[in-house]
Design an enzyme around this catalytic site. Structure first.
Site, PDB file in Angstrom:
ATOM      1  N   ALA A  32       1.547  32.827  11.356  1.00  0.00           N
ATOM      2  CA  ALA A  32       1.147  31.138  10.917  1.00  0.00           C
ATOM      3  C   ALA A  32       0.631  30.634  11.810  1.00  0.00           C
ATOM      4  O   ALA A  32       1.268  28.996  11.756  1.00  0.00           O
ATOM      5  CB  ALA A  32       2.742  30.678  10.779  1.00  0.00           C
ATOM      6  N   LEU A  33      -0.730  30.835  12.404  1.00  0.00           N
ATOM      7  CA  LEU A  33      -1.205  29.197  12.653  1.00  0.00           C
ATOM      8  C   LEU A  33      -2.068  28.343  11.842  1.00  0.00           C
ATOM      9  O   LEU A  33      -1.519  28.240  11.119  1.00  0.00           O
ATOM     10  CB  LEU A  33      -2.304  30.678  13.397  1.00  0.00           C
ATOM     11  CG  LEU A  33      -2.343  31.370  14.327  1.00  0.00           C
ATOM     12  CD1 LEU A  33      -3.780  31.855  14.044  1.00  0.00           C
ATOM     13  CD2 LEU A  33      -1.426  31.135  14.827  1.00  0.00           C
ATOM     14  N   HIS A  34      -1.762  26.580  12.878  1.00  0.00           N
ATOM     15  CA  HIS A  34      -2.112  25.701  12.518  1.00  0.00           C
ATOM     16  C   HIS A  34      -3.558  24.845  12.997  1.00  0.00           C
ATOM     17  O   HIS A  34      -3.154  25.567  13.918  1.00  0.00           O
ATOM     18  CB  HIS A  34      -0.932  24.842  11.663  1.00  0.00           C
ATOM     19  CG  HIS A  34       0.301  24.374  12.791  1.00  0.00           C
ATOM     20  ND1 HIS A  34       0.118  24.454  14.903  1.00  0.00           N
ATOM     21  CD2 HIS A  34       1.625  25.840  12.977  1.00  0.00           C
ATOM     22  CE1 HIS A  34       1.383  24.487  15.172  1.00  0.00           C
ATOM     23  NE2 HIS A  34       2.045  25.283  14.308  1.00  0.00           N
ATOM     24  N   GLY A  36      -2.252  22.545  15.753  1.00  0.00           N
ATOM     25  CA  GLY A  36      -1.447  22.568  16.989  1.00  0.00           C
ATOM     26  C   GLY A  36      -2.016  23.332  17.829  1.00  0.00           C
ATOM     27  O   GLY A  36      -2.604  23.958  18.500  1.00  0.00           O
ATOM     28  N   HIS A  37      -1.989  25.242  17.002  1.00  0.00           N
ATOM     29  CA  HIS A  37      -2.679  26.077  17.781  1.00  0.00           C
ATOM     30  C   HIS A  37      -4.120  26.054  18.176  1.00  0.00           C
ATOM     31  O   HIS A  37      -4.424  26.611  19.023  1.00  0.00           O
ATOM     32  CB  HIS A  37      -2.576  27.444  16.732  1.00  0.00           C
ATOM     33  CG  HIS A  37      -1.152  28.006  16.434  1.00  0.00           C
ATOM     34  ND1 HIS A  37      -0.050  27.633  15.231  1.00  0.00           N
ATOM     35  CD2 HIS A  37      -0.309  28.529  17.855  1.00  0.00           C
ATOM     36  CE1 HIS A  37       0.705  28.217  15.710  1.00  0.00           C
ATOM     37  NE2 HIS A  37       1.476  28.739  17.007  1.00  0.00           N
ATOM     38  N   GLY A 148       1.788  24.894  24.227  1.00  0.00           N
ATOM     39  CA  GLY A 148       2.455  23.424  23.366  1.00  0.00           C
ATOM     40  C   GLY A 148       3.282  22.667  23.549  1.00  0.00           C
ATOM     41  O   GLY A 148       4.533  23.260  24.464  1.00  0.00           O
ATOM     42  N   GLU A 149       3.701  20.862  24.224  1.00  0.00           N
ATOM     43  CA  GLU A 149       4.254  20.633  24.823  1.00  0.00           C
ATOM     44  C   GLU A 149       5.350  20.500  22.894  1.00  0.00           C
ATOM     45  O   GLU A 149       7.045  19.900  23.812  1.00  0.00           O
ATOM     46  CB  GLU A 149       3.863  19.213  25.011  1.00  0.00           C
ATOM     47  CG  GLU A 149       3.105  19.443  26.153  1.00  0.00           C
ATOM     48  CD  GLU A 149       3.470  17.898  26.978  1.00  0.00           C
ATOM     49  OE1 GLU A 149       3.422  17.345  26.500  1.00  0.00           O
ATOM     50  OE2 GLU A 149       2.557  17.522  28.101  1.00  0.00           O
ATOM     51  N   LYS A 150       4.916  20.608  21.908  1.00  0.00           N
ATOM     52  CA  LYS A 150       6.001  20.564  21.355  1.00  0.00           C
ATOM     53  C   LYS A 150       7.845  21.241  21.685  1.00  0.00           C
ATOM     54  O   LYS A 150       8.181  20.998  21.519  1.00  0.00           O
ATOM     55  CB  LYS A 150       5.391  21.409  19.947  1.00  0.00           C
ATOM     56  CG  LYS A 150       7.068  20.511  18.824  1.00  0.00           C
ATOM     57  CD  LYS A 150       6.164  21.652  17.447  1.00  0.00           C
ATOM     58  CE  LYS A 150       6.338  22.812  17.220  1.00  0.00           C
ATOM     59  NZ  LYS A 150       7.830  23.049  17.283  1.00  0.00           N
ATOM     60  N   ASP A 151       7.308  22.791  22.280  1.00  0.00           N
ATOM     61  CA  ASP A 151       8.754  23.472  22.492  1.00  0.00           C
ATOM     62  C   ASP A 151       8.148  23.031  24.284  1.00  0.00           C
ATOM     63  O   ASP A 151       7.786  23.658  25.294  1.00  0.00           O
ATOM     64  CB  ASP A 151       8.043  24.812  22.363  1.00  0.00           C
ATOM     65  CG  ASP A 151       8.713  25.334  21.436  1.00  0.00           C
ATOM     66  OD1 ASP A 151       9.081  24.650  20.400  1.00  0.00           O
ATOM     67  OD2 ASP A 151       7.010  25.608  20.354  1.00  0.00           O
TER      68      ASP A 151
END
Ligand code: PAF
Length: 280
Positions: A32-34, A36-37, A148-151
């Site tokens: 489910a790439l976006h 951010g990836h 990612g820094e989101k997680d």
């Protein structure tokens, strides 16, 4: 772009590229790439010769089976995006390639990092993440891996797992990419309605306010304000905490010599959204 659909084809591919002396950069995903990836691959390209990604929706990290069932699966589109992003190869393993002995997580000692935040709300989640990431790193053998820094807590846990297992890979955190509205990019955003997506900017806007309040208010005052914002919204706040950036332990006071980060998890309907921001 090569699509490697099982462990054997991956192992052959890696052997060939290692023999050629290629520096491998790896960014694992659950698809489910976006954009951010894509920013992970862009960062990886600057530091490596060969960019590999993986797509595997890892069952052992979902503590909620419903969340696993509903996780968006968009493989055809993902492969197009990866090709366009200039990724050299994507590993799309089957469960048997990662879990030859059945779907079981290993148990890790993450020095307490897993007792905080997501660890409290999602029992077993980080053992699942540790297990799949360790196995992928062992198979892909990258020089560098990107998350990612989101997680943010996941990133800290993966760094800890690599330190403890002594895997020869450098883990890099990549800044959270945001939509124009400020909403952190996430595969889960696909499940938001138009209205929820607009309103979801509340999370980023609140984090920006917290960054300002951090300069003048106490933790208690900040928490009260954040809770009030969410009480008056269509979002259900699961938790808001300010934590020491290294230990991830919640703080009640600010100490001058420490760095802090604010973390928010909130539900829009049944969609769980997560974000964080460095404070000083
Ligand atoms: O962040 C993710 O997409 C997943 O947790 C990861 C790191 C690919 C492990 O399944």
């Amino acid at each position: 772009m090569k699509v490697l659909r099982n462990k054997k084809t991956l192992v052959d591919y890696i052997e060939r590229h290692k023999e050629m002396g290629k520096k491998i950069g790896f960014a694992p995903t659950m698809g489910a790439l976006h954009l951010g990836h894509i920013s992970l691959y862009e960062t990886a390209k600057k530091e490596n010769d060969e960019i590999i990604s993986s797509i595997f929706v890892n069952p052992t990290q979902f503590n909620n089976p419903d969340d696993f069932e509903k996780y968006p699966q968009t493989l055809e589109n993902d492969l197009k995006l990866l090709e366009k992003a200039g990724v050299d190869a994507v590993y799309v393993p089957k469960a048997i390639d990662i879990y030859p002995e059945g779907l079981k997580s290993k148990h890790y000692d993450f020095d307490g990092l897993d007792n905080e935040m997501e660890g409290k709300y999602r029992p077993g989640h980080f053992d699942g993440v540790g297990t799949v990431v360790e196995e992928l790193l062992r198979q892909v053998q990258p020089h560098n891996a990107y998350f990612g820094e989101k997680d943010y807590q996941q990133l800290a846990i993966i760094k800890k797992m690599v330190e403890k297992t002594k895997l020869p890979v450098k883990i890099h955190g990549v800044l959270t990419l945001r939509e124009n509205s400020g909403l952190a990019m996430s595969s889960r955003n696909l499940r938001l309605t138009e209205k929820q997506r607009k309103e979801a900017t509340i999370i980023y806007e609140t984090l920006l306010k917290v960054k300002e309040w951090f300069k003048v208010l106490s933790v208690k005052e900040i928490k009260e304000r954040v809770e009030k914002i969410f009480q008056d919204s269509n979002f259900e706040l699961e938790y808001f905490i300010i934590a020491d950036e290294k230990t991830l332990k919640e703080t009640d006071f600010f100490y001058k010599d420490k760095s802090y980060r604010a973390f928010i998890v909130a539900y829009a309907g049944d969609v769980r959204l997560i974000d964080n921001m460095h404070l000083d």
